[in-house]
Design a protein around this motif. Structure first.
Motif, short mmCIF file in Angstrom:
data_model
loop_
_atom_site.label_atom_id
_atom_site.label_comp_id
_atom_site.label_asym_id
_atom_site.label_seq_id
_atom_site.Cartn_x
_atom_site.Cartn_y
_atom_site.Cartn_z
N THR A 1 55.78 -72.75 38.23
CA THR A 1 57.13 -73.32 37.55
C THR A 1 57.90 -74.20 38.27
N ARG A 2 56.91 -75.24 38.84
CA ARG A 2 57.53 -76.26 39.80
C ARG A 2 58.55 -77.17 38.88
N ASN A 3 58.36 -77.38 37.58
CA ASN A 3 58.99 -78.41 36.94
C ASN A 3 59.94 -77.46 35.96
N ASP A 4 61.06 -78.23 35.41
CA ASP A 4 62.00 -77.68 34.63
C ASP A 4 61.12 -77.34 33.29
N SER B 1 64.99 -88.56 27.85
CA SER B 1 66.37 -87.74 28.10
C SER B 1 65.98 -86.76 29.09
N GLN B 2 67.00 -86.44 30.10
CA GLN B 2 66.75 -85.50 31.07
C GLN B 2 68.17 -84.57 31.06
N MET B 3 67.48 -83.20 30.93
CA MET B 3 68.61 -82.03 31.10
C MET B 3 68.30 -80.91 32.13
N SER B 4 69.32 -80.78 32.99
CA SER B 4 69.25 -80.11 34.11
C SER B 4 68.82 -78.60 33.69
N ARG B 5 68.26 -77.99 34.71
CA ARG B 5 67.68 -76.65 34.48
C ARG B 5 68.74 -75.76 34.04
N ALA B 6 69.84 -75.77 34.97
CA ALA B 6 70.96 -74.81 34.54
C ALA B 6 71.47 -74.86 33.25
N PHE C 1 70.08 -69.12 26.54
CA PHE C 1 70.53 -67.61 26.56
C PHE C 1 71.71 -67.42 25.43
N ILE C 2 72.35 -68.47 25.38
CA ILE C 2 73.43 -68.37 24.29
C ILE C 2 73.08 -68.24 23.03
#
Length: 300
Positions: free
Chosen positions: A2-5, A80-85, A92-93
């Motif tokens: 799980t090193r990358n998102d 496109s890049q989206m953060s893990r958080a 989850f939503i």
């Protein structure tokens, strides 16, 4: 692993798919036991089982949708890049919030009229009187259709980017690539649930048997194709399991060490043979890294 998102979110999705499927099947068994004991079925005893069954089966489908959209996002939107958080919050939503909303609305709109569950034969959503079953059928079949479209798009992208030109000689044929992708993604995307249409419109026993067989084994298929056939999982097991034996027993240190070495070599050979490199030679490094991470979802 799980090193990358992308890899991290893939494993989060698989874990939540497995948990939702497990709880939903437990509720299914409880509901079946209640319905077998009482005819007509008891509303008081069946309603909780039906609610949780409805909720967790829908959660299963929405987490399968998240897996499909993640693969689509990494395959098509390469820049496109989206953060893990942010991905975790959205996942989850959608994965649990949307199913809970649908399940609560279904109860609120039918429970007062005592038309929430069937009156005979099974603990499940009512169809004849309130059509409450549509609160499950419509979202489930919609997600299956979306996931099927994503699978087709992914296969098209892989073949268009010249998978056959960059893989091993025994995997160059396009049909081999298609077969591997379908085998890996079908249980994770829940495409076998599409046979549910046949069970609704036909009383042919063969369709019902195929539907029950494939979907009752969905968890097993996810374990085999989504986990055990993952080269990184096999590599990790080959390293960690012998090391545990080494620490627990000094007398077996030599054999454990040789087993570890041979195991790693074996899985490294498997990995070199199985991994697909689908990036194009002339693309930029950013596009290449994003493309490779997206296809890690299919075959790490």
């Amino acid at each position: 692993m799980t090193r990358n998102d992308t890899s991290y979110m893939r494993h989060v999705s698989i874990v939540n798919i497995a948990v939702s499927l497990l709880i939903a099947n437990i509720c299914f068994i409880i509901g079946a036991a209640v319905a077998e004991q009482e005819q007509p079925t008891s509303v008081g005893r069946c309603s909780p089982a039906v609610f949780f069954m409805h909720f967790f089966y829908l959660a299963l489908f929405f987490w399968m949708l998240i897996s499909a959209l993640l693969l689509f996002y990494r395959t098509v939107m390469v820049f496109s890049q989206m953060s893990r958080a942010r991905m975790m919050v959205i996942a989850f939503i959608v994965g649990y919030g949307a199913p809970l909303l649908i399940a609560v609305i279904t109860v609120a709109s039918t429970a007062g009229h005592e038309k929430y569950i069937t009156k005979q034969l099974a603990c499940w959503l009512n169809w004849n009187e309130s059509r409450a079953l549509l609160a499950f059928v419509i979202p489930a079949l919609t997600i299956v259709a979306i996931n099927l479209v994503v699978l087709i798009v992914v296969l098209y992208k892989m073949l268009r980017r010249g998978v056959g030109a960059t893989t091993q000689p025994d995997e160059k044929h396009a049909l081999v690539v298609i077969a591997r992708c379908v085998a890996i993604l079908t249980p994770i995307f829940g495409l076998t649930w599409g046979f549910g249409i046949g069970t609704m419109v036909s009383r042919n026993e063969g369709i019902h048997v195929v539907f029950a067989l494939l979907n009752s084994l969905q968890g097993l298929f996810i374990l085999v194709f989504g986990t055990l056939l993952d080269s990184k999982v096999r590599e990790s097991l080959a390293v960690k399991l012998p090391l545990q034996n080494l620490s627990s027993s000094r007398t077996q240190s030599t054999s454990a060490g040789s087993s570890s070495t041979s195991g790693v070599n074996f899985f490294q050979r498997m990995r070199r043979r199985n991994v697909y490199n689908v990036s194009e030679a002339n693309t930029s490094s950013a596009v290449t890294n994003s493309s490779n991470s997206s296809y890690a979802i299919i075959n790490s």
